[in-house]
Motif scaffolding. Structure first.
Motif, PDB file in Angstrom:
ATOM      1  N   GLY A  30       0.477  -0.948  -0.285  1.00 54.66           N
ATOM      2  CA  GLY A  30      -0.272  -0.118   0.271  1.00 54.66           C
ATOM      3  C   GLY A  30       0.494   1.526  -0.039  1.00 54.66           C
ATOM      4  N   ALA A  32       0.548   5.116   1.920  1.00 50.14           N
ATOM      5  CA  ALA A  32       0.522   6.569   2.214  1.00 50.14           C
ATOM      6  C   ALA A  32       0.432   8.206   1.789  1.00 50.14           C
ATOM      7  CB  ALA A  32       0.957   6.850   3.791  1.00 50.14           C
ATOM      8  N   ASP A  57      -7.036   1.887  -4.767  1.00 45.18           N
ATOM      9  CA  ASP A  57      -7.234   1.538  -3.449  1.00 45.18           C
ATOM     10  C   ASP A  57      -6.373   0.805  -2.542  1.00 45.18           C
ATOM     11  OD1 ASP A  57      -7.009  -0.697  -4.830  1.00 45.18           O
ATOM     12  OD2 ASP A  57      -8.325  -2.103  -4.387  1.00 45.18           O
ATOM     13  N   LEU A  59      -3.944   2.921  -1.972  1.00 43.47           N
ATOM     14  CA  LEU A  59      -4.112   4.011  -0.746  1.00 43.47           C
ATOM     15  C   LEU A  59      -4.283   4.057   0.438  1.00 43.47           C
ATOM     16  CD1 LEU A  59      -2.653   7.316  -0.495  1.00 43.47           C
ATOM     17  CD2 LEU A  59      -4.557   8.213  -1.111  1.00 43.47           C
ATOM     18  N   ARG A  60      -3.675   4.463   1.405  1.00 43.09           N
ATOM     19  CA  ARG A  60      -3.787   3.644   2.915  1.00 43.09           C
ATOM     20  C   ARG A  60      -3.721   4.420   3.698  1.00 43.09           C
ATOM     21  NH1 ARG A  60      -4.555  -1.322  -0.075  1.00 43.09           N
ATOM     22  NH2 ARG A  60      -2.961  -2.363   0.563  1.00 43.09           N
ATOM     23  N   GLN A  61      -3.474   5.620   3.583  1.00 37.40           N
ATOM     24  CA  GLN A  61      -3.636   6.658   4.744  1.00 37.40           C
ATOM     25  C   GLN A  61      -3.524   7.668   4.126  1.00 37.40           C
ATOM     26  OE1 GLN A  61      -0.150   5.913   7.885  1.00 37.40           O
ATOM     27  NE2 GLN A  61      -1.145   3.884   8.075  1.00 37.40           N
ATOM     28  N   THR A  82     -10.201   6.330  -3.205  1.00 35.03           N
ATOM     29  CA  THR A  82      -9.686   5.329  -2.431  1.00 35.03           C
ATOM     30  C   THR A  82     -10.054   4.983  -1.354  1.00 35.03           C
ATOM     31  OG1 THR A  82      -8.311   6.642  -1.264  1.00 35.03           O
ATOM     32  CG2 THR A  82      -7.509   6.708  -3.469  1.00 35.03           C
ATOM     33  N   ALA A  84      -8.686   5.900   1.824  1.00 40.59           N
ATOM     34  CA  ALA A  84      -8.223   5.485   2.420  1.00 40.59           C
ATOM     35  C   ALA A  84      -8.581   6.267   3.646  1.00 40.59           C
ATOM     36  CB  ALA A  84      -6.667   6.019   1.879  1.00 40.59           C
ATOM     37  N   ARG A  85      -8.427   6.493   4.840  1.00 40.21           N
ATOM     38  CA  ARG A  85      -8.421   6.428   6.145  1.00 40.21           C
ATOM     39  C   ARG A  85      -7.226   8.198   6.502  1.00 40.21           C
ATOM     40  NH1 ARG A  85      -6.048   3.166  10.806  1.00 40.21           N
ATOM     41  NH2 ARG A  85      -7.483   4.110  12.178  1.00 40.21           N
TER      42      ARG A  85
END
Length: 244
Positions: A30, A32, A57, A59-61, A82, A84-85
């Motif tokens: 992933g 960020a 998808d 992109l996590r953060q 995405t 993302a969080r």
């Protein structure tokens, strides 16, 4: 094609005229991002991920150093694209969510001139309006980030905004300072970021970051990253007299 520059094997800078974005490769295939640029920047960020072989998808953060438009401007669009969080300093979270009015910076005359020029450029470029976004994780001083390739320490660095944060990676000797630290275009001089809500707090935050021991690389949002001699450049800085 927008400049995508490798800073370390896991950190790349996506340069923008105002507000650089940094992409970090995570161990789980992933990514960020640190900051998101002004509104309308999401397609460029997604294109950079594509150039790295990543799907949206992955992109996590999204880590926001603070609440200003050139840092959180495309966060909502990136979340939509995405999933993302979003992570940000706890005291800036209400401004990012849009549940509280953002404090107004105290501009010196030099800062006011700079700000008016930037706003004029935004108007000429027809920058889209800011969209607020939820903050999934509120960060505090001393927190660590999960899922990165090495330990990441969160530092609360108020002054530019009430809840600004910096990210320190001691293993890589690398720092994301937010707008507490800027540099000249040639990367030979570090300056206090302009447009602070509490100038003396911002100066104290600058000095805290400049005193970090494990520090060789400073990934500034404005100016050129410091990649050699960072500690000497920061030691020579005069944040108390910048912009006066």
């Amino acid at each position: 094609m927008d400049a995508l520059t490798e800073i370390t094997p896991t950190v790349r800078q996506l340069a923008f005229p105002v507000g650089h974005v940094y992409l970090i490769t995570l161990p789980d295939d992933g990514y960020a991002v640190v900051d998101t640029g002004i509104p309308g920047s999401a397609p460029v960020v997604l294109a950079a991920l594509d150039r790295l072989g990543a799907r949206p998808d992955q992109l996590r953060q999204i880590v926001l150093t603070h609440s200003h438009i050139d840092h959180m401007g495309s966060a909502a669009d990136l979340v939509d694209a995405t999933g993302a969080r979003v992570l940000a300093g706890a005291l800036d979270a209400p401004y990012i969510r849009g549940t509280a009015p953002e404090p107004v910076p105290e501009f010196t005359p030099a800062e006011q001139s700079l700000y008016e020029g930037i706003m004029a450029d935004f108007a000429a470029a027809e920058v889209p309006p800011l969209r607020h976004v939820d903050v999934d994780v509120e960060l505090h001083d001393g927190d660590t980030l999960d899922g990165w390739p090495e330990p990441v320490r969160v530092l609360h660095v108020p002054g530019h905004t009430p809840g600004g944060i910096a990210l320190h990676l001691p293993g890589s000797r690398l720092l994301f300072p937010g707008d507490i630290i800027g540099t000249t275009p040639d990367g030979t001089r570090a300056v206090l970021g302009p447009g602070n809500v509490a100038r003396e707090e911002a100066i104290a935050s600058f000095r805290r970051l400049a005193a970090l021991d494990a520090l060789d690389t400073v990934c500034v949002p404005h100016g050129a990253p410091l990649r050699t001699g960072a500690r000497d450049i920061l030691a020579a800085a005069t944040p108390g007299t910048d912009w006066i």
